[in-house]
Write an enzyme that holds these catalytic residues in place. Structure first.
Site, PDB file in Angstrom:
ATOM      1  N   GLU A  38      -5.086  -8.604  -0.405  1.00 30.72           N
ATOM      2  CA  GLU A  38      -5.883  -8.234   0.777  1.00 30.72           C
ATOM      3  C   GLU A  38      -7.325  -8.098   0.337  1.00 30.72           C
ATOM      4  OE1 GLU A  38      -4.546  -5.184   3.482  1.00 30.72           O
ATOM      5  OE2 GLU A  38      -2.439  -5.684   3.108  1.00 30.72           O
TER       6      GLU A  38
ATOM      7  N   GLU B  43       0.837  -1.216   0.000  1.00 31.19           N
ATOM      8  CA  GLU B  43       0.000   0.000   0.000  1.00 31.19           C
ATOM      9  C   GLU B  43       0.868   1.261   0.000  1.00 31.19           C
ATOM     10  OE1 GLU B  43      -3.286  -0.157   2.825  1.00 31.19           O
ATOM     11  OE2 GLU B  43      -4.139  -1.858   1.767  1.00 31.19           O
TER      12      GLU B  43
HETATM   13  O1  AHR Z   1      -5.288  -5.891   6.858  1.00 29.80           O
HETATM   14  C1  AHR Z   1      -5.227  -4.734   7.619  1.00 29.80           C
HETATM   15  C2  AHR Z   1      -4.582  -3.589   6.880  1.00 29.80           C
HETATM   16  O2  AHR Z   1      -5.353  -3.207   5.798  1.00 29.80           O
HETATM   17  C3  AHR Z   1      -3.232  -3.848   6.277  1.00 29.80           C
HETATM   18  O3  AHR Z   1      -2.206  -3.699   7.168  1.00 29.80           O
HETATM   19  C4  AHR Z   1      -3.123  -2.808   5.201  1.00 29.80           C
HETATM   20  O4  AHR Z   1      -2.318  -3.206   4.136  1.00 29.80           O
HETATM   21  C5  AHR Z   1      -4.566  -2.570   4.819  1.00 29.80           C
HETATM   22  O5  AHR Z   1      -4.868  -1.227   4.784  1.00 29.80           O
END
Ligand code: AHR
Length: 493
Positions: A296, A173
């Site tokens: 994710e 991210e």
């Molecule tokens: O999964 C929780 C968080 O969500 C992670 O650390 C991040 O990459 C995303 O914003």
């Protein structure tokens, strides 16, 4: 009557097992308590890693495990997490609750965990607050077999032979918690960092670049244009929240039909995102060399009342199971481009497979979906056409059912279907023009209650059972899919 037609003669590529990947971050009670309890814990463990969690995850064939974050990855300095535990440096986990991290779970412990799980490690390096040298030396430490400063240090720390490491993420991210970069800037940073991610001996890295946040198509465009030829995968993060805005999260347990509908509707946006990001990737990479890695995804609800807001601990209901089943159907159907994903997160965080409370452990409805869907791993996707009615609520509508189908190495046909409607059975004609089944096995996960879930007092309140609503019909099967259900069919010739 809804209809599903499945053409087993039309094979559309292999569903990579890595679509069924998992994510573990130094966040709340995922690593500490979820996996790591320490050698002296009364909780049964092997070298500090709890046995019950490992056993449960092995049953769903987890193919890869992403670590150490997430946002944590871009402030993690791996050198603080190797060597004698008593000498390891402490740090503050600024993203997640501001708790002190003692670094007792580091590189050696993570790679030992992956060995125990028999899965591939997927390590995410630090671009946001780390250096090229630090990233490059981490790879040398883990994978170099010869004489070098990092290999020597690894040996001093008790590991003679290097590990095999395939999946490596170059930042996380980086448009947000990983440095707030613009895609043009990150693309150049990615090019620089990945240059020094070396392949030592026969270890060949699969390099994954930080990809877009949800529907940020500009990010994908820039990354593919500027660095597409230097990556094996581009990540995509998309979480399902109940409300229309990121801040507008709902409760995991207390919701009405509006909350149910909204979550289903927002989950189905994954189809749009995968399609549109893939279309951009197709322009720069028509041969589909670069995988879209959805590393994710999952539901993000408000934390359970009374728990640390920075720990992202949430319960998990039948509604989450439908979200998992629907996303996995989408990924299977896009297996030409989506070749790896990781649901967030594996234990005690967000849409977890497993929840723990001290020595107790329970399997969530989402775990059971992963168990039912594991039959698709490495099977061949087959062409399916769905013609179904809508599920309508509050003047809006979404398709009532979704499906994916695959044929495995022994020519068994596997079909997974979700009925998203919490009020209505789905009557389905399943046509199989080129497959004559002689035996059918069916399982179902369902309940009469939208928020049915497992608790530590009643850990088996919601588990899959045999499904009886399936009968032979003229050119296939007739199914009566109960409202709000996930069904798995196994058909043999
Ligand atoms: O999964 C929780 C968080 O969500 C992670 O650390 C991040 O990459 C995303 O914003």
């Amino acid at each position: 009557m809804n209809s599903i037609k499945i053409y087993t003669g039309q094979r559309k590529g292999v569903i990579s097992k890595h679509i069924y990947g998992q994510f573990s971050e130094h966040l709340g009670r995922c690593i500490y308590e979820g996996f790591w309890v320490g050698e002296d814990s009364p909780i049964p463990n092997t070298n500090g890693i709890r046995n019950d969690v490992v056993e449960a995850l092995k049953k769903i064939n987890i193919p890869n495990l992403r670590w150490p974050g997430g946002c944590f990855a871009d402030e993690y300095h791996w050198k603080d997490g190797v060597g004698p535990k008593s000498k390891r440096k402490y740090m503050i986990n600024t993203h997640w609750g501001g708790v002190v991290e003692n670094n007792h779970f580091g590189t050696h412990e993570f790679l030992m965990l992956c060995d125990m799980l028999e899965c591939e490690p997927y390590i995410c390096g630090n671009v946001g607050s780390g250096t090229v040298q630090e990233m490059s030396e981490w790879i040398e430490y883990m994978t170099f077999d010869g004489q070098s400063p990092m290999a020597k240090w690894r040996r001093e720390n008790g590991r003679d032979k290097p590990w095999k490491l395939k999946f490596f993420g170059v930042g996380n991210e980086n448009w947000g918690c990983g440095g707030n970069m613009r895609p043009e800037y990150y693309a150049d940073e990615y090019r620089r960092y990945q240059t020094y991610c070396r392949n030592y001996g026969d270890n060949k890295l699969f390099k994954i670049a930080c990809g877009p946040n949800s529907g940020d198509y500009h990010w994908t465009e820039v990354m593919m244009k500027e660095a597409g030829n230097m990556m094996d995968g581009l990540s995509l993060h998309y979480y399902t929240v109940e409300g229309d805005h990121w801040e507008d999260k709902g409760s995991a347990l207390e919701f009405d039909e509006k909350g149910w509908f909204q979550l289903m509707k927002h989950t189905l946006l994954m189809e749009e995102m995968v399609t549109k990001h893939s279309a951009i990737m197709d322009i720069y990479d028509p041969q589909k060399k670069v995988a879209l890695v959805v590393d994710e995804w999952g539901t993000w609800h408000r934390v359970e009342p009374g728990t640390n807001p920075g720990f992202l601990y949430q319960q998990n209901t039948l509604r989450d199971a439908l979200v998992a089943g629907t996303n996995l159907n989408i990924f299977n159907n896009h297996c030409d481009r989506v070749r790896m994903t990781a649901i967030a997160q594996v234990v005690n965080v967000l849409q977890a497979m497993i929840l723990t409370e001290g020595g107790k452990m329970l399997l969530t409805p989402t775990y059971h979906v992963f168990d039912m869907y594991k039959v698709h791993q490495e099977a061949e996707l087959v062409h399916s056409i769905v013609d179904c009615g809508d599920y309508e609520f509050g003047g809006e509508k979404i398709p009532q059912i979704n499906v994916s189908a695959s044929v495995d190495a022994s020519e068994k046909l596997h079909v997974t279907i979700c009925n998203l409607n919490p009020n209505k059975t789905a009557d389905i004609r399943l046509d199989l023009p080129d497959f004559k089944p002689s035996a059918v096995r069916c399982r179902i996960l369902t309940s009469d209650t939208m928020n049915k879930h497992n608790t530590f007092e009643n850990p088996n309140a919601l588990t899959p059972v045999d499904f009886k609503g399936c009968a032979a019909a003229q050119s296939g099967l007739k199914l009566e899919l109960p409202k709000m259900s996930v069904v798995q069919l196994e058909l043999s010739k």
